[in-house]
Design a protein around this motif. Structure first.
Motif, mmCIF file in Angstrom:
data_model
loop_
_atom_site.group_PDB
_atom_site.id
_atom_site.type_symbol
_atom_site.label_atom_id
_atom_site.label_comp_id
_atom_site.label_asym_id
_atom_site.label_seq_id
_atom_site.Cartn_x
_atom_site.Cartn_y
_atom_site.Cartn_z
ATOM 1 N N ILE A 58 -5.159 1.302 4.124
ATOM 2 C CA ILE A 58 -6.262 1.514 4.654
ATOM 3 C C ILE A 58 -5.748 3.781 4.024
ATOM 4 C CG2 ILE A 58 -4.513 2.205 6.340
ATOM 5 C CD1 ILE A 58 -8.189 1.523 7.324
ATOM 6 N N VAL A 59 -6.961 4.169 4.979
ATOM 7 C CA VAL A 59 -7.274 5.313 4.767
ATOM 8 C C VAL A 59 -6.586 6.504 5.715
ATOM 9 C CG1 VAL A 59 -8.907 7.531 3.241
ATOM 10 C CG2 VAL A 59 -8.729 4.955 2.096
ATOM 11 N N ALA A 60 -6.303 7.451 5.361
ATOM 12 C CA ALA A 60 -5.681 8.027 6.857
ATOM 13 C C ALA A 60 -6.469 9.244 6.419
ATOM 14 C CB ALA A 60 -4.346 8.413 6.700
ATOM 15 N N THR A 61 -7.862 9.218 7.799
ATOM 16 C CA THR A 61 -8.356 10.509 7.640
ATOM 17 C C THR A 61 -8.474 11.245 8.746
ATOM 18 O OG1 THR A 61 -9.973 8.380 7.204
ATOM 19 C CG2 THR A 61 -10.692 11.281 7.423
ATOM 20 N N LEU A 62 -8.159 12.495 8.988
ATOM 21 C CA LEU A 62 -7.834 13.388 9.534
ATOM 22 C C LEU A 62 -9.288 13.254 10.208
ATOM 23 C CD1 LEU A 62 -7.078 16.720 7.261
ATOM 24 C CD2 LEU A 62 -5.731 15.447 8.852
ATOM 25 N N PRO A 63 -9.173 14.624 11.496
ATOM 26 C CA PRO A 63 -10.810 14.397 12.593
ATOM 27 C C PRO A 63 -11.912 15.427 11.248
ATOM 28 C CG PRO A 63 -8.891 15.425 13.707
ATOM 29 C CD PRO A 63 -8.011 15.339 12.118
ATOM 30 N N THR A 64 -11.840 16.182 11.357
ATOM 31 C CA THR A 64 -12.522 16.392 10.123
ATOM 32 C C THR A 64 -12.870 15.689 9.055
ATOM 33 O OG1 THR A 64 -11.085 17.416 7.813
ATOM 34 C CG2 THR A 64 -11.579 19.079 9.696
ATOM 35 N N GLY A 65 -12.666 14.201 9.167
ATOM 36 C CA GLY A 65 -13.436 12.838 7.808
ATOM 37 C C GLY A 65 -12.661 13.099 6.469
ATOM 38 N N GLN A 66 -11.776 14.627 6.136
ATOM 39 C CA GLN A 66 -10.625 13.939 4.795
ATOM 40 C C GLN A 66 -10.035 13.293 4.945
ATOM 41 O OE1 GLN A 66 -8.718 18.480 4.304
ATOM 42 N NE2 GLN A 66 -8.695 17.264 1.881
ATOM 43 N N GLN A 67 -10.095 12.643 3.766
ATOM 44 C CA GLN A 67 -8.990 11.570 3.559
ATOM 45 C C GLN A 67 -8.056 11.955 2.918
ATOM 46 O OE1 GLN A 67 -11.098 8.579 1.345
ATOM 47 N NE2 GLN A 67 -12.432 8.383 3.065
ATOM 48 N N VAL A 68 -6.932 12.044 3.364
ATOM 49 C CA VAL A 68 -5.549 12.759 2.679
ATOM 50 C C VAL A 68 -4.308 11.733 2.464
ATOM 51 C CG1 VAL A 68 -5.757 14.711 4.506
ATOM 52 C CG2 VAL A 68 -4.407 12.366 5.373
ATOM 53 N N ALA A 69 -4.471 10.755 2.605
ATOM 54 C CA ALA A 69 -3.077 9.549 2.549
ATOM 55 C C ALA A 69 -4.047 8.105 2.793
ATOM 56 C CB ALA A 69 -1.805 9.717 3.255
ATOM 57 N N THR A 70 -3.513 7.223 1.719
ATOM 58 C CA THR A 70 -3.390 5.865 1.769
ATOM 59 C C THR A 70 -2.328 4.938 2.589
ATOM 60 O OG1 THR A 70 -5.147 5.986 0.181
ATOM 61 C CG2 THR A 70 -3.992 3.452 0.334
ATOM 62 N N ILE A 71 -2.486 4.492 3.150
ATOM 63 C CA ILE A 71 -1.209 3.492 3.670
ATOM 64 C C ILE A 71 -2.046 2.330 3.468
ATOM 65 C CG2 ILE A 71 -0.186 2.717 5.454
ATOM 66 C CD1 ILE A 71 -1.125 5.643 7.020
ATOM 67 N N SER A 72 -0.261 1.933 2.391
ATOM 68 C CA SER A 72 -0.564 0.288 1.687
ATOM 69 C C SER A 72 0.195 -1.158 2.131
ATOM 70 C CB SER A 72 -0.493 0.459 -0.456
ATOM 71 O OG SER A 72 -1.504 1.204 -0.609
ATOM 72 N N LEU A 73 -0.095 -2.223 2.128
ATOM 73 C CA LEU A 73 0.718 -2.623 2.780
ATOM 74 C C LEU A 73 1.982 -3.576 1.383
ATOM 75 C CD1 LEU A 73 1.203 -4.717 4.738
ATOM 76 C CD2 LEU A 73 -0.622 -6.147 4.316
ATOM 77 N N ARG A 74 3.275 -3.849 1.400
ATOM 78 C CA ARG A 74 4.003 -3.897 0.844
ATOM 79 C C ARG A 74 4.743 -5.346 1.348
ATOM 80 N NH1 ARG A 74 7.064 0.972 -1.049
ATOM 81 N NH2 ARG A 74 6.384 2.002 -1.898
ATOM 82 N N LYS A 75 4.267 -6.594 -0.122
ATOM 83 C CA LYS A 75 4.585 -7.968 0.732
ATOM 84 C C LYS A 75 6.666 -8.176 0.478
ATOM 85 C CE LYS A 75 0.806 -9.848 -1.080
ATOM 86 N NZ LYS A 75 -0.344 -8.567 -0.188
ATOM 87 N N GLY A 76 6.929 -8.192 1.678
ATOM 88 C CA GLY A 76 7.966 -8.874 1.713
ATOM 89 C C GLY A 76 8.722 -9.798 0.372
ATOM 90 N N GLU A 77 9.678 -9.883 0.603
ATOM 91 C CA GLU A 77 10.106 -10.762 0.002
ATOM 92 C C GLU A 77 11.270 -12.340 0.262
ATOM 93 O OE1 GLU A 77 12.549 -9.090 -3.152
ATOM 94 O OE2 GLU A 77 10.812 -7.670 -4.211
ATOM 95 N N THR A 78 11.662 -13.328 -0.849
ATOM 96 C CA THR A 78 12.265 -14.439 -0.221
ATOM 97 C C THR A 78 12.808 -14.596 -0.927
ATOM 98 O OG1 THR A 78 10.202 -15.103 1.559
ATOM 99 C CG2 THR A 78 11.660 -16.646 1.261
ATOM 100 N N GLY A 79 13.914 -15.029 -0.871
ATOM 101 C CA GLY A 79 15.320 -15.373 -2.227
ATOM 102 C C GLY A 79 16.573 -16.370 -1.272
ATOM 103 N N PRO A 80 17.630 -16.481 -2.575
ATOM 104 C CA PRO A 80 18.330 -17.055 -1.943
ATOM 105 C C PRO A 80 19.661 -15.972 -1.225
ATOM 106 C CG PRO A 80 18.286 -16.950 -3.982
ATOM 107 C CD PRO A 80 17.399 -16.262 -3.582
ATOM 108 N N VAL A 81 19.967 -16.896 -0.109
ATOM 109 C CA VAL A 81 21.039 -16.398 0.240
ATOM 110 C C VAL A 81 22.205 -16.909 0.468
ATOM 111 C CG1 VAL A 81 21.584 -14.555 3.695
ATOM 112 C CG2 VAL A 81 19.427 -13.991 1.620
#
Length: 188
Positions: A58-81
């Motif tokens: 998703i894009v982070a946008t200021l009230p002016t409409g300017q796009q300032v950042a992107t927030i990206s999902l990072r998947k978790g990891e599963t493994g042996p414990v």
């Protein structure tokens, strides 16, 4: 050579410094708490959007409409414990008695370097199983389970000029609504 001294700068007041430090400490604590809260809410919303619509950023946008950042999902990891190192050590000793995987103390433990090899093998297979390299026999490994090892999270990436634009929006008061909870009065 001139012996003229530069004009003396007025010394900062210790009271002013103490007040500034107190204000900044309070602000930092409130910002940290607000950031923790918004990150958790963002994560829940991203998880729901990903499940519902396949959204991963998703894009982070200021009230002016300017796009300032992107927030990206990072998947978790599963493994042996390793959950029961003693059970794992007993099994290794029974399964490969000639190997130097374990050492005997008052309690049998797995040598750290060998444990790292085993965990890597199980991680590659995404199973609590290992194969005997000589016979090919596959073993269920006791004392190890496959479970999440890192939570699913997200990351914010600034766009070019995004930090400066956000700082300017903060300076001009355009972000007053977003920052209201941080600057609002009240004891915690």
């Amino acid at each position: 050579m001139s012996t003229e001294q530069p004009p003396e700068q007025p010394a900062e007041s210790l009271r002013e410094l103490a007040a500034q430090e107190a204000v900044l400490k309070l602000l930092a604590e409130r910002v940290a708490a607000a950031q923790k809260d918004v990150k958790a809410r963002t994560q829940r919303a991203l998880d729901a959007a990903a499940q519902r619509d396949g959204v991963e950023r998703i894009v982070a946008t200021l009230p002016t409409g300017q796009q300032v950042a992107t927030i990206s999902l990072r998947k978790g990891e599963t493994g042996p414990v390793v959950t029961d190192e003693e059970a794992l050590a007993r099994w290794l000793r029974r399964t490969w008695p000639d190997e130097e995987w374990t050492e005997t103390r008052i309690v049998r433990t797995v040598r750290p370097w060998k444990l790292a090899e085993l965990v890597a093998e199980m991680k590659a297979a995404n199973a609590a199983k290992v194969a005997d390299k000589a016979t090919g026999e596959v073993f269920d490994v006791p004392g190890v389970v496959i479970k999440p090892t890192r939570s699913r999270t997200h990351a914010l990436t600034w766009r070019k000029g995004g930090e400066a634009a956000t700082a300017e929006a903060w300076r001009t008061g355009a972000l007053a609504h977003q920052l209201a909870a941080i600057t609002a009065g009240g004891a915690e």
